[in-house]
Design an enzyme around this catalytic site. Structure first.
Site, PDB file in Angstrom:
ATOM      1  N   ASP A 142     -89.144  42.892 104.231  1.00 32.73           N
ATOM      2  CA  ASP A 142     -88.502  43.051 102.936  1.00 32.73           C
ATOM      3  C   ASP A 142     -87.080  42.501 102.943  1.00 32.73           C
ATOM      4  O   ASP A 142     -86.165  43.095 102.376  1.00 32.73           O
ATOM      5  CB  ASP A 142     -88.500  44.522 102.502  1.00 32.73           C
ATOM      6  CG  ASP A 142     -88.313  44.658 100.987  1.00 32.73           C
ATOM      7  OD1 ASP A 142     -87.789  45.689 100.539  1.00 32.73           O
ATOM      8  OD2 ASP A 142     -88.657  43.703 100.271  1.00 32.73           O
ATOM      9  N   CYS A 197    -111.126  39.775  94.505  1.00 35.15           N
ATOM     10  CA  CYS A 197    -110.978  40.219  93.119  1.00 35.15           C
ATOM     11  C   CYS A 197    -112.153  39.774  92.256  1.00 35.15           C
ATOM     12  O   CYS A 197    -112.589  40.488  91.352  1.00 35.15           O
ATOM     13  CB  CYS A 197    -109.696  39.671  92.498  1.00 35.15           C
ATOM     14  SG  CYS A 197    -108.186  40.282  93.232  1.00 35.15           S
ATOM     15  N   CYS A 200    -112.709  40.471  88.273  1.00 38.86           N
ATOM     16  CA  CYS A 200    -111.936  41.647  87.819  1.00 38.86           C
ATOM     17  C   CYS A 200    -110.542  41.221  87.357  1.00 38.86           C
ATOM     18  O   CYS A 200    -109.914  40.378  87.988  1.00 38.86           O
ATOM     19  CB  CYS A 200    -111.800  42.671  88.949  1.00 38.86           C
ATOM     20  SG  CYS A 200    -110.719  44.064  88.525  1.00 38.86           S
ATOM     21  N   CYS A 207    -101.405  46.153  82.860  1.00 42.60           N
ATOM     22  CA  CYS A 207     -99.944  46.123  83.025  1.00 42.60           C
ATOM     23  C   CYS A 207     -99.299  46.496  81.692  1.00 42.60           C
ATOM     24  O   CYS A 207     -99.607  45.871  80.669  1.00 42.60           O
ATOM     25  CB  CYS A 207     -99.450  44.743  83.458  1.00 42.60           C
ATOM     26  SG  CYS A 207     -97.662  44.595  83.375  1.00 42.60           S
ATOM     27  N   CYS A 249     -92.881  50.507  89.868  1.00 43.31           N
ATOM     28  CA  CYS A 249     -94.005  50.705  88.946  1.00 43.31           C
ATOM     29  C   CYS A 249     -95.291  50.445  89.721  1.00 43.31           C
ATOM     30  O   CYS A 249     -95.401  49.437  90.411  1.00 43.31           O
ATOM     31  CB  CYS A 249     -93.912  49.752  87.751  1.00 43.31           C
ATOM     32  SG  CYS A 249     -95.354  49.853  86.659  1.00 43.31           S
ATOM     33  N   CYS A 252    -100.109  48.239  88.251  1.00 39.69           N
ATOM     34  CA  CYS A 252    -101.047  47.167  88.584  1.00 39.69           C
ATOM     35  C   CYS A 252    -101.829  47.468  89.868  1.00 39.69           C
ATOM     36  O   CYS A 252    -102.810  46.815  90.184  1.00 39.69           O
ATOM     37  CB  CYS A 252    -100.336  45.821  88.673  1.00 39.69           C
ATOM     38  SG  CYS A 252     -98.999  45.739  89.872  1.00 39.69           S
TER      39      CYS A 252
HETATM   40  C1  B12 Z   1     -88.963  39.582  94.855  1.00 43.22           C
HETATM   41  C2  B12 Z   1     -89.873  40.767  95.175  1.00 43.22           C
HETATM   42  C3  B12 Z   1     -90.332  41.556  94.117  1.00 43.22           C
HETATM   43  C4  B12 Z   1     -90.072  41.182  92.671  1.00 43.22           C
HETATM   44  C5  B12 Z   1     -90.992  40.030  92.231  1.00 43.22           C
HETATM   45  C6  B12 Z   1     -92.433  40.189  92.700  1.00 43.22           C
HETATM   46  C7  B12 Z   1     -93.180  38.851  92.756  1.00 43.22           C
HETATM   47  N1  B12 Z   1     -94.428  38.910  92.403  1.00 43.22           N
HETATM   48  O1  B12 Z   1     -92.630  37.876  93.172  1.00 43.22           O
HETATM   49  C8  B12 Z   1     -90.325  42.531  91.949  1.00 43.22           C
HETATM   50  C9  B12 Z   1     -89.001  43.306  91.881  1.00 43.22           C
HETATM   51  C10 B12 Z   1     -90.938  42.413  90.566  1.00 43.22           C
HETATM   52  C11 B12 Z   1     -91.227  43.226  92.958  1.00 43.22           C
HETATM   53  C12 B12 Z   1     -92.098  44.240  92.620  1.00 43.22           C
HETATM   54  C13 B12 Z   1     -92.910  44.865  93.529  1.00 43.22           C
HETATM   55  N2  B12 Z   1     -92.875  44.757  94.864  1.00 43.22           N
HETATM   56 CO1  B12 Z   1     -91.803  43.445  95.766  1.00 43.22          CO
HETATM   57  N3  B12 Z   1     -90.970  42.112  96.839  1.00 43.22           N
HETATM   58  C14 B12 Z   1     -90.266  41.070  96.499  1.00 43.22           C
HETATM   59  C15 B12 Z   1     -89.869  40.275  97.772  1.00 43.22           C
HETATM   60  C16 B12 Z   1     -88.423  40.625  98.102  1.00 43.22           C
HETATM   61  C17 B12 Z   1     -90.018  38.751  97.661  1.00 43.22           C
HETATM   62  C18 B12 Z   1     -91.398  38.354  97.064  1.00 43.22           C
HETATM   63  C19 B12 Z   1     -91.518  36.852  96.968  1.00 43.22           C
HETATM   64  O2  B12 Z   1     -90.966  36.116  97.761  1.00 43.22           O
HETATM   65  N4  B12 Z   1     -92.224  36.409  95.957  1.00 43.22           N
HETATM   66  C20 B12 Z   1     -92.408  34.980  95.797  1.00 43.22           C
HETATM   67  C21 B12 Z   1     -93.551  34.702  94.856  1.00 43.22           C
HETATM   68  C22 B12 Z   1     -93.708  33.218  94.612  1.00 43.22           C
HETATM   69  O3  B12 Z   1     -94.709  35.224  95.522  1.00 43.22           O
HETATM   70  P1  B12 Z   1     -95.892  35.945  94.778  1.00 43.22           P
HETATM   71  O4  B12 Z   1     -95.506  36.378  93.430  1.00 43.22           O
HETATM   72  O5  B12 Z   1     -96.443  36.921  95.693  1.00 43.22           O
HETATM   73  O6  B12 Z   1     -96.891  34.706  94.577  1.00 43.22           O
HETATM   74  C23 B12 Z   1     -97.818  34.371  95.553  1.00 43.22           C
HETATM   75  C24 B12 Z   1     -99.222  34.376  94.956  1.00 43.22           C
HETATM   76  O7  B12 Z   1     -99.184  33.892  93.653  1.00 43.22           O
HETATM   77  C25 B12 Z   1     -99.948  33.488  95.915  1.00 43.22           C
HETATM   78  N5  B12 Z   1    -100.914  32.631  95.279  1.00 43.22           N
HETATM   79  C26 B12 Z   1    -100.871  31.306  95.294  1.00 43.22           C
HETATM   80  N6  B12 Z   1    -101.954  30.819  94.630  1.00 43.22           N
HETATM   81  C27 B12 Z   1    -102.669  31.874  94.167  1.00 43.22           C
HETATM   82  C28 B12 Z   1    -103.844  31.939  93.396  1.00 43.22           C
HETATM   83  C29 B12 Z   1    -104.313  33.211  93.054  1.00 43.22           C
HETATM   84  C30 B12 Z   1    -105.571  33.319  92.233  1.00 43.22           C
HETATM   85  C31 B12 Z   1    -103.651  34.377  93.496  1.00 43.22           C
HETATM   86  C32 B12 Z   1    -104.178  35.725  93.130  1.00 43.22           C
HETATM   87  C33 B12 Z   1    -102.461  34.293  94.262  1.00 43.22           C
HETATM   88  C34 B12 Z   1    -101.995  33.032  94.587  1.00 43.22           C
HETATM   89  O8  B12 Z   1     -98.985  32.623  96.502  1.00 43.22           O
HETATM   90  C35 B12 Z   1     -97.685  32.910  95.998  1.00 43.22           C
HETATM   91  C36 B12 Z   1     -96.678  32.686  97.081  1.00 43.22           C
HETATM   92  O9  B12 Z   1     -96.939  33.498  98.209  1.00 43.22           O
HETATM   93  C37 B12 Z   1     -90.909  40.840  98.820  1.00 43.22           C
HETATM   94  C38 B12 Z   1     -90.346  40.949 100.264  1.00 43.22           C
HETATM   95  C39 B12 Z   1     -90.365  39.570 100.930  1.00 43.22           C
HETATM   96  N7  B12 Z   1     -89.266  39.273 101.594  1.00 43.22           N
HETATM   97  O10 B12 Z   1     -91.315  38.833 100.827  1.00 43.22           O
HETATM   98  C40 B12 Z   1     -91.258  42.232  98.265  1.00 43.22           C
HETATM   99  C41 B12 Z   1     -92.733  42.650  98.327  1.00 43.22           C
HETATM  100  C42 B12 Z   1     -93.608  41.506  97.847  1.00 43.22           C
HETATM  101  N8  B12 Z   1     -92.815  43.711  97.327  1.00 43.22           N
HETATM  102  C43 B12 Z   1     -93.605  44.683  97.660  1.00 43.22           C
HETATM  103  C44 B12 Z   1     -93.933  45.790  96.825  1.00 43.22           C
HETATM  104  C45 B12 Z   1     -94.602  46.991  97.477  1.00 43.22           C
HETATM  105  C46 B12 Z   1     -93.653  45.725  95.460  1.00 43.22           C
HETATM  106  C47 B12 Z   1     -94.144  46.720  94.373  1.00 43.22           C
HETATM  107  C48 B12 Z   1     -95.570  47.205  94.526  1.00 43.22           C
HETATM  108  C49 B12 Z   1     -93.163  47.904  94.332  1.00 43.22           C
HETATM  109  C50 B12 Z   1     -93.384  48.843  93.130  1.00 43.22           C
HETATM  110  N9  B12 Z   1     -94.349  49.727  93.202  1.00 43.22           N
HETATM  111  O11 B12 Z   1     -92.679  48.723  92.173  1.00 43.22           O
HETATM  112  C51 B12 Z   1     -93.986  45.842  93.085  1.00 43.22           C
HETATM  113  C52 B12 Z   1     -95.277  45.008  92.802  1.00 43.22           C
HETATM  114  C53 B12 Z   1     -95.075  43.974  91.703  1.00 43.22           C
HETATM  115  C54 B12 Z   1     -96.072  42.804  91.846  1.00 43.22           C
HETATM  116  N10 B12 Z   1     -97.208  42.985  91.207  1.00 43.22           N
HETATM  117  O12 B12 Z   1     -95.767  41.855  92.544  1.00 43.22           O
HETATM  118  C55 B12 Z   1     -94.225  44.452  99.033  1.00 43.22           C
HETATM  119  C56 B12 Z   1     -95.705  44.008  98.793  1.00 43.22           C
HETATM  120  C57 B12 Z   1     -96.688  44.608  99.782  1.00 43.22           C
HETATM  121  C58 B12 Z   1     -98.131  44.184  99.449  1.00 43.22           C
HETATM  122  N11 B12 Z   1     -99.095  44.923  99.953  1.00 43.22           N
HETATM  123  O13 B12 Z   1     -98.362  43.213  98.729  1.00 43.22           O
HETATM  124  C59 B12 Z   1     -93.288  43.342  99.642  1.00 43.22           C
HETATM  125  C60 B12 Z   1     -93.998  42.344 100.555  1.00 43.22           C
HETATM  126  C61 B12 Z   1     -92.176  44.061 100.432  1.00 43.22           C
HETATM  127  C62 B12 Z   1     -92.634  44.478 101.830  1.00 43.22           C
HETATM  128  N12 B12 Z   1     -92.186  43.779 102.829  1.00 43.22           N
HETATM  129  O14 B12 Z   1     -93.402  45.411 101.963  1.00 43.22           O
HETATM  130  N13 B12 Z   1     -91.076  42.696  94.190  1.00 43.22           N
END
Ligand code: B12
Length: 382
Positions: A142, A197, A200, A207, A249, A252
């Site tokens: 994190d 998934c 689903c 959300c 939150c 989801c």
């Molecule tokens: C910024 C951040 C947030 C932001 C933005 C989240 C986001 N989606 O980016 C906010 C504040 C909204 C947030 C919320 C939450 N977060 Co947060 N967050 C982070 C943080 C610091 C960086 C995430 C990041 O780099 N995102 C970059 C984007 C581009 O990644 P992404 O959205 O996951 O997109 C990926 C997918 O789209 C995937 N992908 C690519 N192609 C495709 C195609 C399909 C079909 C799919 C499905 C996916 C996919 O590839 C992308 C890149 O990896 C990490 C810690 C870390 N250093 O990584 C924790 C982290 C992701 N968060 C975490 C948690 C627990 C949460 C919450 C559940 C907390 C809560 N209950 O409120 C929520 C969940 C929200 C959500 N649905 O994502 C955990 C997730 C654990 C897990 N099992 O997934 C992390 C890993 C922290 C940790 N080390 O434990 N978070």
């Protein structure tokens, strides 16, 4: 004379990795995997696109420097492998929500207790073991240096749900993730887990703000988990949807069939107790900053300022205090309406108006501050 550096053992041998995995499991880490330290070439363009399209809103974190957060060798020079772990934060005692006392604020599961310190402590021990063998090894969990979910996906820990959370097979997504980046050459065994998934889309549909704008893509400008952390005025259009959420939150994930069905398969434990699931909103609003920092200081508070928790709590009052016969509500709202923080006055005004307290709204009729004026205009009271 400095003792000669031990010649590192042959870390490419499968037994070496198996020994590390066993050690990690004995430390209480629920799931372990390994991947190489190549650039996260799928995540980098995604981070850049999110910034370009405003989907990452004003967030810093890993979005601040996508080149850095997607290149493990920038995190640890000479990195060759990454050991990734998942620690469950699903607790048996997660209380139901329906018999809550009024004026209760809700904390998302990952923030109810401190799950990151036990995760980092266990990973530190894995890193120490690698260092004892002469390798460089650094823990990341994190932090802004590494995209945790992407390395976990590459290490075969789980699949990306449409809610963008990583779901671990047979367990769901109630897991925090962390890694040890090392220059030891370890044999990545696992392949990425196939999508679980299918058709689903429960998370997308459930959300409360429609923040999941594409499968795997969260628009942070709409995501309540970000809006409770984001400094500034809470967007009016999402205040109702915020409900009684004070931090994080879970919607989801709570609407995710595999996560609901499988949650009990792997349960976490509380090594370091925290706030628990529910907080008394009025108690929070009448606490000092020192007390709020002491109690909630491990949460992400922008500028380390508990002001944003007060803002969230005022919105929660607006959403939960209507019809509640508790004179403390009026007293607390008056305290904020007469307070010297215009942003909190504006949110107290919104709450007072929402619960029908025109007597309290009148207290700021002549407030000169633009934030309060804006609120009065939006409420049609100016
Ligand atoms: C910024 C951040 C947030 C932001 C933005 C989240 C986001 N989606 O980016 C906010 C504040 C909204 C947030 C919320 C939450 N977060 Co947060 N967050 C982070 C943080 C610091 C960086 C995430 C990041 O780099 N995102 C970059 C984007 C581009 O990644 P992404 O959205 O996951 O997109 C990926 C997918 O789209 C995937 N992908 C690519 N192609 C495709 C195609 C399909 C079909 C799919 C499905 C996916 C996919 O590839 C992308 C890149 O990896 C990490 C810690 C870390 N250093 O990584 C924790 C982290 C992701 N968060 C975490 C948690 C627990 C949460 C919450 C559940 C907390 C809560 N209950 O409120 C929520 C969940 C929200 C959500 N649905 O994502 C955990 C997730 C654990 C897990 N099992 O997934 C992390 C890993 C922290 C940790 N080390 O434990 N978070």
């Amino acid at each position: 004379m400095r003792p000669a550096k031990p010649t590192p053992p042959d870390s490419t041998r499968p037994e070496y990795l198996a020994g590390l995995f066993e050690f990690a499991r004995d430390l209480g880490l629920h799931r372990i995997g390994v991947t190489d330290a190549a650039v996260l070439d799928r995540a980098r363009p995604e981070l850049e696109r999110r910034r370009r399209e405003g989907l990452s809103d004003t967030m810093g974190f890993t979005f601040r420097d996508p080149v850095r957060s997607t290149d493990p060798t920038r995190a640890v020079e000479g990195a060759r492998s990454i050991i990734v772990a998942g620690l469950s934060y699903h607790l048996d005692e997660d209380p139901e929500t329906d018999d809550l006392p009024p004026l209760t604020a809700r904390v998302a599961r990952y923030a109810r207790h401190d799950f990151y310190t036990p995760l980092r402590t266990a990973l530190q021990k894995v890193a120490l073991r690698l260092r004892a063998d002469g390798f460089r090894a650094v823990v990341f969990a994190d932090e802004n240096d590494l995209v945790d979910r992407e390395v976990a996906w590459r290490a075969g820990l789980g699949w990306f749900g449409k809610n963008a959370n990583l779901l671990l097979p047979g367990a769901g997504s109630w897991f925090v993730l962390g890694s040890v980046v090392t220059d030891a050459q370890l044999q990545p065994a696992a392949k990425p887990v196939p999508d679980g998934c299918g058709a689903c889309r429960a998370c997308i549909d459930d959300c409360p703000t429609g923040a999941i704008v594409e499968p795997g893509v969260v628009d942070a400008r709409r995501c309540l988990a970000w809006l409770v952390q984001k400094p500034g005025v809470c967007p009016r259009e999402f205040r109702g949807a915020l409900g009684n959420r004070i931090y994080g939150c879970d919607d989801c994930q709570e609407s995710c069939p595999p996560t609901v069905r499988l949650a009990d398969r792997v349960t976490g434990r509380v090594d370091i107790g925290g706030t628990g699931a529910h907080i008394d909103t009025l108690e929070l609003l009448t606490s000092t900053d020192e007390h709020l920092l002491e109690r909630f200081g491990r949460w992400y508070l922008a500028e380390r300022n508990p002001r944003w928790l007060r803002r969230n709590a005022l919105v929660i009052l607006g959403n939960t205090a209507a019809g509640i016969d508790d004179e403390r509500v009026g007293r607390v709202l008056r305290q904020y309406l007469e307070g010297d923080d215009p942003l909190l006055r504006a949110h107290a005004l919104w709450a007072a108006s929402r619960i029908g307290r025109s007597d309290l709204v009148a207290l700021v009729d002549h407030d000169a501050d633009p934030l309060v004026r804006d609120e009065l205009v939006a409420l049609g009271s100016a």
